[in-house]
Motif scaffolding. Structure first.
Motif, mmCIF file in Angstrom:
data_model
loop_
_atom_site.group_PDB
_atom_site.id
_atom_site.type_symbol
_atom_site.label_atom_id
_atom_site.label_comp_id
_atom_site.label_asym_id
_atom_site.label_seq_id
_atom_site.Cartn_x
_atom_site.Cartn_y
_atom_site.Cartn_z
ATOM 1 N N THR A 64 39.010 42.313 41.784
ATOM 2 C CA THR A 64 37.915 42.869 41.930
ATOM 3 C C THR A 64 37.415 44.223 41.026
ATOM 4 O OG1 THR A 64 38.507 44.225 43.658
ATOM 5 C CG2 THR A 64 37.502 42.064 44.226
ATOM 6 N N SER A 119 41.235 36.052 43.674
ATOM 7 C CA SER A 119 41.776 37.396 43.334
ATOM 8 C C SER A 119 43.388 37.225 43.166
ATOM 9 C CB SER A 119 41.440 38.327 44.318
ATOM 10 O OG SER A 119 42.402 39.451 43.972
ATOM 11 N N ASP A 175 42.863 43.714 46.887
ATOM 12 C CA ASP A 175 42.002 42.789 47.266
ATOM 13 C C ASP A 175 42.290 42.003 48.482
ATOM 14 O OD1 ASP A 175 40.510 43.644 45.042
ATOM 15 O OD2 ASP A 175 41.151 41.621 43.750
ATOM 16 N N ASP A 193 37.253 42.148 50.994
ATOM 17 C CA ASP A 193 36.951 42.942 49.591
ATOM 18 C C ASP A 193 36.236 41.842 48.548
ATOM 19 O OD1 ASP A 193 37.653 45.334 50.415
ATOM 20 O OD2 ASP A 193 40.098 44.897 49.955
ATOM 21 N N ILE A 194 36.960 40.886 48.674
ATOM 22 C CA ILE A 194 36.453 39.907 47.583
ATOM 23 C C ILE A 194 35.224 39.144 48.073
ATOM 24 C CG2 ILE A 194 38.762 39.193 46.927
ATOM 25 C CD1 ILE A 194 38.986 36.664 48.543
ATOM 26 N N TYR A 243 32.542 41.580 46.980
ATOM 27 C CA TYR A 243 32.548 41.368 45.502
ATOM 28 C C TYR A 243 31.848 40.457 44.938
ATOM 29 C CZ TYR A 243 34.130 41.285 40.727
ATOM 30 O OH TYR A 243 34.447 41.391 39.359
ATOM 31 N N THR A 244 32.107 39.257 45.512
ATOM 32 C CA THR A 244 31.291 38.070 44.973
ATOM 33 C C THR A 244 29.521 37.882 45.429
ATOM 34 O OG1 THR A 244 32.199 36.756 46.819
ATOM 35 C CG2 THR A 244 33.445 36.729 44.812
#
Length: 214
Positions: free
Chosen positions: A85, A118, A124, A128-129, A132-133
Motif C-alpha cells: 500500500t 500485499s 499492511d 489497510d489493504i 487502499y483498494t
C-alpha cells in the motif's frame, strides 16, 4: 558352359538388387519409426510442461477477515498483482490501469476478478489493504497473510520481493520494497493464461484480458 555362367551372373545381380531394395526399405522404415518416436516424445514433453503447477495452493486473509484460497478463486478467471500500500508508483498505477481496462472491456470486464496481494505484512493489515483498494473505484479482492503464507504464494507465482532500507545506515528503519511488477492472468481452472508486463501497451493488455475471459 558360358550360358551357365551368364545365368549365374544374372542371378547374383538380381539378388544384389533385392538386397539393396531391402536395405533402402529398412532405412526408410527406421527413419519413419524414429520420427514417430521423436514426435511422441516431443508431445509428451510439451504436455508435461503444460501440466506443471503454477500459483497454488495458497491460503491468505482477505480484507474482510475471511479466508482466500486458490480453491475459492477457482471457477472464474482472475488477474493477480503483488505489491504494497505504500508503493509510490508501480502499485497504484497498475491497479488504476486494471480498473480502467475492466471498464473499457464493457460486459467482459465483469467476467474476471482482480486480486491484490500485499507483500508487506508488517505494515499492511487486512483493514489497510481493504481501504487502499477501495480508492480505485472497482471491485478488488485484497489479501495478505503471514510471512509463511506469503512465502508460499510468492514461490508458487515466482514473485520477487526484497525490502530496501530508505537509509542504508539504518537497516531497521523505514523501507520500501522491490517486487515483481507483472500481472498474472489465471484462467477459471487456476492455470496461467498470460502475464501483462508493467510496460505493456494498452491494446496488447486488453487483448490478453479478452483472451482470458473468452
Amino acid at each position: 558352359m558360358p550360358d551357365i555362367d551368364q545365368s549365374q551372373a544374372e542371378g547374383t545381380g538380381a539378388i544384389r538388387k533385392l538386397l539393396w531394395v531391402m536395405a533402402i526399405v529398412a532405412v526408410v522404415l527406421g527413419g519413419l519409426l524414429y520420427l514417430g518416436l521423436e514426435k511422441k516424445g516431443a508431445e509428451k514433453s510439451a504436455s508435461t510442461v503444460a501440466a506443471l503447477p503454477f500459483g497454488g495452493p495458497f491460503e491468505l486473509a482477505r480484507a474482510d477477515g475471511s479466508v482466500l484460497t486458490d480453491k475459492s478463486l477457482s471457477g472464474r478467471p482472475y488477474a493477480i498483482f503483488f505489491g504494497f500500500t505504500r508503493c509510490p508508483d508501480v502499485c497504484p498505477t497498475t491497479l488504476s490501469r486494471l480498473a480502467l481496462w475492466r471498464k473499457k472491456l464493457g460486459a467482459d470486464g465483469n467476467k474476471f476478478d482482480i486480486v491484490f496481494v500485499s507483500v508487506d505484512p508488517d505494515r499492511d493489515k487486512p483493514a489497510d489493504i481493504g481501504a487502499y483498494t477501495e480508492i480505485f473505484g472497482t471491485p478488488i479482492i485484497a489479501a495478505t497473510g503471514t510471512d509463511a503464507q506469503l512465502a508460499q504464494i510468492r514461490k508458487g507465482f515466482g514473485v520477487y520481493v526484497k525490502k530496501v532500507p530508505l537509509d542504508p545506515s539504518k537497516p531497521d528503519g523505514d523501507y520500501t520494497i522491490d517486487h515483481t511488477a507483472g500481472i498474472f492472468l489465471m484462467d477459471a481452472r487456476g492455470r496461467l493464461s498470460s502475464i501483462i508486463d508493467h510496460h505493456e501497451a494498452e491494446a496488447t493488455a486488453l487483448d490478453k484480458l479478452r483472451m482470458l475471459v473468452g
